[in-house]
Design a protein around this motif. Structure first.
Motif, PDB file in Angstrom:
ATOM      1  N   HIS A   7       0.823  -1.208   0.000  1.00 39.71           N
ATOM      2  CA  HIS A   7       0.000   0.000   0.000  1.00 39.71           C
ATOM      3  C   HIS A   7       0.852   1.250   0.000  1.00 39.71           C
ATOM      4  CE1 HIS A   7       0.316  -0.765   4.469  1.00 39.71           C
ATOM      5  NE2 HIS A   7       0.552   0.532   4.472  1.00 39.71           N
ATOM      6  N   GLU A  54      -3.806   4.004   1.598  1.00 33.77           N
ATOM      7  CA  GLU A  54      -4.090   4.044   3.029  1.00 33.77           C
ATOM      8  C   GLU A  54      -3.991   5.494   3.519  1.00 33.77           C
ATOM      9  OE1 GLU A  54      -2.342   0.959   5.973  1.00 33.77           O
ATOM     10  OE2 GLU A  54      -1.076   2.721   6.181  1.00 33.77           O
ATOM     11  N   HIS A  78       4.403   7.068   3.361  1.00 33.48           N
ATOM     12  CA  HIS A  78       5.259   5.880   3.279  1.00 33.48           C
ATOM     13  C   HIS A  78       4.804   4.942   2.172  1.00 33.48           C
ATOM     14  CE1 HIS A  78       1.978   4.480   5.996  1.00 33.48           C
ATOM     15  NE2 HIS A  78       2.174   3.305   5.437  1.00 33.48           N
ATOM     16  N   ALA A  80       4.536   0.807   1.563  1.00 33.39           N
ATOM     17  CA  ALA A  80       4.564  -0.445   2.315  1.00 33.39           C
ATOM     18  C   ALA A  80       4.723  -1.619   1.363  1.00 33.39           C
ATOM     19  CB  ALA A  80       3.274  -0.610   3.123  1.00 33.39           C
ATOM     20  N   GLU A 128       7.772   0.797   4.843  1.00 42.24           N
ATOM     21  CA  GLU A 128       7.157  -0.104   5.820  1.00 42.24           C
ATOM     22  C   GLU A 128       7.201  -1.510   5.250  1.00 42.24           C
ATOM     23  OE1 GLU A 128       3.015   0.875   6.605  1.00 42.24           O
ATOM     24  OE2 GLU A 128       2.571  -1.179   7.173  1.00 42.24           O
TER      25      GLU A 128
END
Ligand code: ZN
Length: 138
Positions: A7, A54, A78, A80, A128
């Protein structure tokens, strides 16, 4: 091993406003809402193709997302990536000189174990790693 982009995390200050905005832009079928107490964040997410977007909003002023918003404002926070063996990946990355923000995986949204890598050691990108937590068999 790191397998695929899972994500894209976007820091937002007002989750309701951002849900309305992203609903207008992407028209997702469904938006998943979740509170992640471990990260002191509220999350709203939806899937476009095979990638989840997200939206992450702070629940308190000492949330890492609150600090990010103060310093940088809203925006991409970020990336992921899904791993099939997150603990082994963290050991490998640490040995190669990457600084870990989480030495051990912590609880994230979507029943995932997650860990962040320090952006100062990843070219300025907050990365992440996540791995689905398998249900415990009884
Ligand atoms: Zn995330």
């Amino acid at each position: 091993m790191i397998r695929q982009l899972a994500h894209i995390g976007i820091a937002v200050s007002d989750i309701e406003k951002s849900v309305d905005l992203y609903r207008r832009i992407f028209q997702p079928d469904e938006i998943h809402r979740e509170v992640v107490p471990e990260q002191k964040v509220e999350v709203a997410s939806f899937v476009i193709g095979n990638v989840r977007i997200e939206l992450v909003a702070p629940m308190s002023d000492d949330s890492p997302i609150a600090r990010f918003l103060q310093q940088r404002g809203e925006g991409i926070h970020h990336l992921a990536f899904e791993s099939n063996e997150i603990s082994a990946d963290l050991v490998r990355l640490k040995e190669s000189g990457i600084v870990l923000l989480n030495e051990h995986p912590t609880q994230g949204a979507h029943n995932m174990a997650i860990a962040f890598l320090h952006p100062k050691t990843t070219g300025g990108v907050l990365i992440e790693l996540c791995q689905r937590i398998e249900p415990q068999s009884e």
